[in-house]
Design a protein around this motif. Structure first.
Motif, PDB file in Angstrom:
ATOM      1  N   TYR A 109       0.873  -1.257   0.042  1.00  0.00           N
ATOM      2  CA  TYR A 109       0.008  -0.051  -0.212  1.00  0.00           C
ATOM      3  C   TYR A 109       0.907   1.245  -0.140  1.00  0.00           C
ATOM      4  O   TYR A 109       0.296   2.501  -0.148  1.00  0.00           O
ATOM      5  CB  TYR A 109      -1.071   0.030   1.140  1.00  0.00           C
ATOM      6  CG  TYR A 109      -2.234  -0.667   1.018  1.00  0.00           C
ATOM      7  CD1 TYR A 109      -3.375  -0.010   0.742  1.00  0.00           C
ATOM      8  CD2 TYR A 109      -2.136  -1.999   0.743  1.00  0.00           C
ATOM      9  CE1 TYR A 109      -4.797  -0.682   0.794  1.00  0.00           C
ATOM     10  CE2 TYR A 109      -3.446  -2.575   0.704  1.00  0.00           C
ATOM     11  CZ  TYR A 109      -4.558  -2.181   0.525  1.00  0.00           C
ATOM     12  OH  TYR A 109      -6.097  -2.709   0.436  1.00  0.00           O
ATOM     13  N   SER A 110       2.103   1.110   0.257  1.00  0.00           N
ATOM     14  CA  SER A 110       2.953   2.260   0.424  1.00  0.00           C
ATOM     15  C   SER A 110       3.212   3.055  -1.040  1.00  0.00           C
ATOM     16  O   SER A 110       3.273   2.418  -2.104  1.00  0.00           O
ATOM     17  CB  SER A 110       4.327   1.856   0.799  1.00  0.00           C
ATOM     18  OG  SER A 110       5.420   2.986   0.553  1.00  0.00           O
ATOM     19  N   SER A 111       3.329   4.366  -0.828  1.00  0.00           N
ATOM     20  CA  SER A 111       3.351   4.985  -2.234  1.00  0.00           C
ATOM     21  C   SER A 111       5.003   4.834  -2.915  1.00  0.00           C
ATOM     22  O   SER A 111       4.878   5.332  -3.926  1.00  0.00           O
ATOM     23  CB  SER A 111       3.047   6.712  -1.892  1.00  0.00           C
ATOM     24  OG  SER A 111       4.129   6.889  -0.893  1.00  0.00           O
ATOM     25  N   GLU A 112       5.652   4.284  -2.174  1.00  0.00           N
ATOM     26  CA  GLU A 112       7.110   3.913  -3.028  1.00  0.00           C
ATOM     27  C   GLU A 112       6.984   2.769  -3.252  1.00  0.00           C
ATOM     28  O   GLU A 112       8.037   2.104  -3.866  1.00  0.00           O
ATOM     29  CB  GLU A 112       7.965   4.146  -1.787  1.00  0.00           C
ATOM     30  CG  GLU A 112       8.251   5.846  -1.265  1.00  0.00           C
ATOM     31  CD  GLU A 112       8.640   6.567  -2.425  1.00  0.00           C
ATOM     32  OE1 GLU A 112       9.763   6.424  -3.130  1.00  0.00           O
ATOM     33  OE2 GLU A 112       7.803   7.442  -3.083  1.00  0.00           O
ATOM     34  N   TYR A 113       5.860   1.614  -3.217  1.00  0.00           N
ATOM     35  CA  TYR A 113       6.036   0.434  -3.656  1.00  0.00           C
ATOM     36  C   TYR A 113       6.230   0.209  -5.060  1.00  0.00           C
ATOM     37  O   TYR A 113       5.245   0.764  -5.968  1.00  0.00           O
ATOM     38  CB  TYR A 113       4.835  -0.334  -3.152  1.00  0.00           C
ATOM     39  CG  TYR A 113       5.001  -1.810  -3.192  1.00  0.00           C
ATOM     40  CD1 TYR A 113       5.645  -2.527  -2.340  1.00  0.00           C
ATOM     41  CD2 TYR A 113       4.396  -2.383  -4.354  1.00  0.00           C
ATOM     42  CE1 TYR A 113       5.781  -3.984  -2.408  1.00  0.00           C
ATOM     43  CE2 TYR A 113       4.139  -3.860  -4.570  1.00  0.00           C
ATOM     44  CZ  TYR A 113       5.247  -4.666  -3.211  1.00  0.00           C
ATOM     45  OH  TYR A 113       5.222  -5.786  -3.471  1.00  0.00           O
TER      46      TYR A 113
END
Length: 352
Positions: free
Chosen positions: A148-152
């Protein structure tokens, strides 16, 4: 018998304390059993979602007949609203019976026992309405929801969880400030392909305005239906840190140069589907949405019209009623720090 009474009192006490962690409008006894339930999730340090979400919930409940529950970032030690506490939003289990999720979070790191309800909601394919920082709403570093991380998978645009929650739901996440932060505001302009879209009923082209800047996004790669483009405006007045609009006004003129050629989308629709056998759903995102942005009637109507659209309700010809219910007080966006919130001692019940 006495033991049973004590157990009942204890259970009631726990439920009562827990219910004080969020607020609900509508849904009173005797309400329509088919009444739709909207869960509005706040939790950002910068754009004052703790101000805007209760305001929207009041309008949606009082003017339009929805049951609306507003969730907050809560400091578990004090029970106070504190957006600087990024790992606790009580009440997410209420999504199990929600018909619509409205979200404005920023880089939350929620535990798995809270994240699972967001994940289950997305698997259901129910609609999602995201404001401003929701396109980088999570920054999970551990647990079962790192994706879910925006950096994934930020280097792999073909991955279904590219850029995490924002990528899956809205097509991308925050890339940069395209307009100059706190200096170049945004006017909403309709693209020719959207002028007759139902969501824009009752909104004039150019009526939408907000003191937040246009967010950058990868336009060429977005599988979206653009509804509003963001015209970058040049502040003609003096920058004023004590003004909640920082000296910017809706009468400011378009900025000359490449920032408006072409303009970037600031509101759009996108189909989504949870990669793990989820049902197909639809999401709406606007990269506008600070509490001060939502002083603008056109932007409020865009949001409420979209609620109608996502819940398959006919939008009136002149658009939806977005008059405030009670007073609406806003604060200039910006980071206030944990100490500010500790001293303020703001409880959810204060926001009724």
């Amino acid at each position: 018998m006495r033991q049973l009474v004590m157990i009942c009192l204890l259970v009631f006490s726990c439920l009562s304390v827990r219910s004080q962690e969020w607020i609900t409008f509508g849904g009173e006894e005797g309400a329509n059993k088919n009444q739709k339930h909207i869960v509005l999730i706040s939790g950002d340090e910068e754009y004052r979602s703790e101000e805007s979400m209760p305001m929207l919930a009041k309008i949606l409940a009082k003017r339009h007949g929805y049951k609306c529950t507003v969730l907050f970032a809560i400091d578990p030690e004090t029970g106070n609203i504190n957006p600087e506490v990024n790992n606790n939003i009580p009440g997410l289990d209420l999504l199990e019976n929600a018909d619509l999720m409205i979200i404005n979070t920023r880089w939350r790191r929620l535990p798995d026992d809270q994240m699972k309800y967001i994940d289950q909601y997305l698997r259901s394919g129910k609609p999602v309405l995201g404001l401003r920082t929701s396109n980088h709403g999570f920054n999970n570093k551990e647990g079962n929801y790192i994706h879910y991380s925006s950096e994934y998978k930020k280097e792999n645009p073909e991955h279904p969880w590219y850029r995490g929650f924002g990528g899956l739901l809205f097509g991308d996440h925050y890339v940069r400030h395209h307009g100059k932060h706190k200096h170049e505001s945004t006017r909403g302009v309709f693209p020719e392909t959207a002028v007759n879209h139902a969501i824009l009923k009752g909104i004039d082209d150019g009526e939408i305005w907000g003191p937040t800047d246009v967010y950058g996004c990868r336009v060429a790669h977005l599988p979206i239906t653009p509804l509003v483009m963001g015209q970058v405006l040049e502040r003609k007045g003096t920058f004023n840190i004590n003004d909640r609009f920082f000296g910017m006004r809706s009468t400011d003129l378009p900025l000359a140069g490449p920032k408006n050629n072409p303009m970037l989308p600031v509101a759009w629709l996108k189909a989504y589907q949870h990669p793990d056998n989820g049902k197909e759903g639809i999401a709406f995102h606007t990269s506008m949405g600070s509490s001060t942005d939502l002083e603008n009637q056109g932007l409020r109507r865009l949001v409420v019209n979209t609620v109608y659209f996502l819940l398959d309700r006919r939008i009136p010809k002149k658009g939806t009623n977005v008059a405030y219910v009670g007073e609406y007080y806003t604060t200039a966006y910006g980071f206030l720090g944990k100490e500010f919130w500790d001293n303020r001692k703001l409880k959810p019940s204060h926001l009724y």
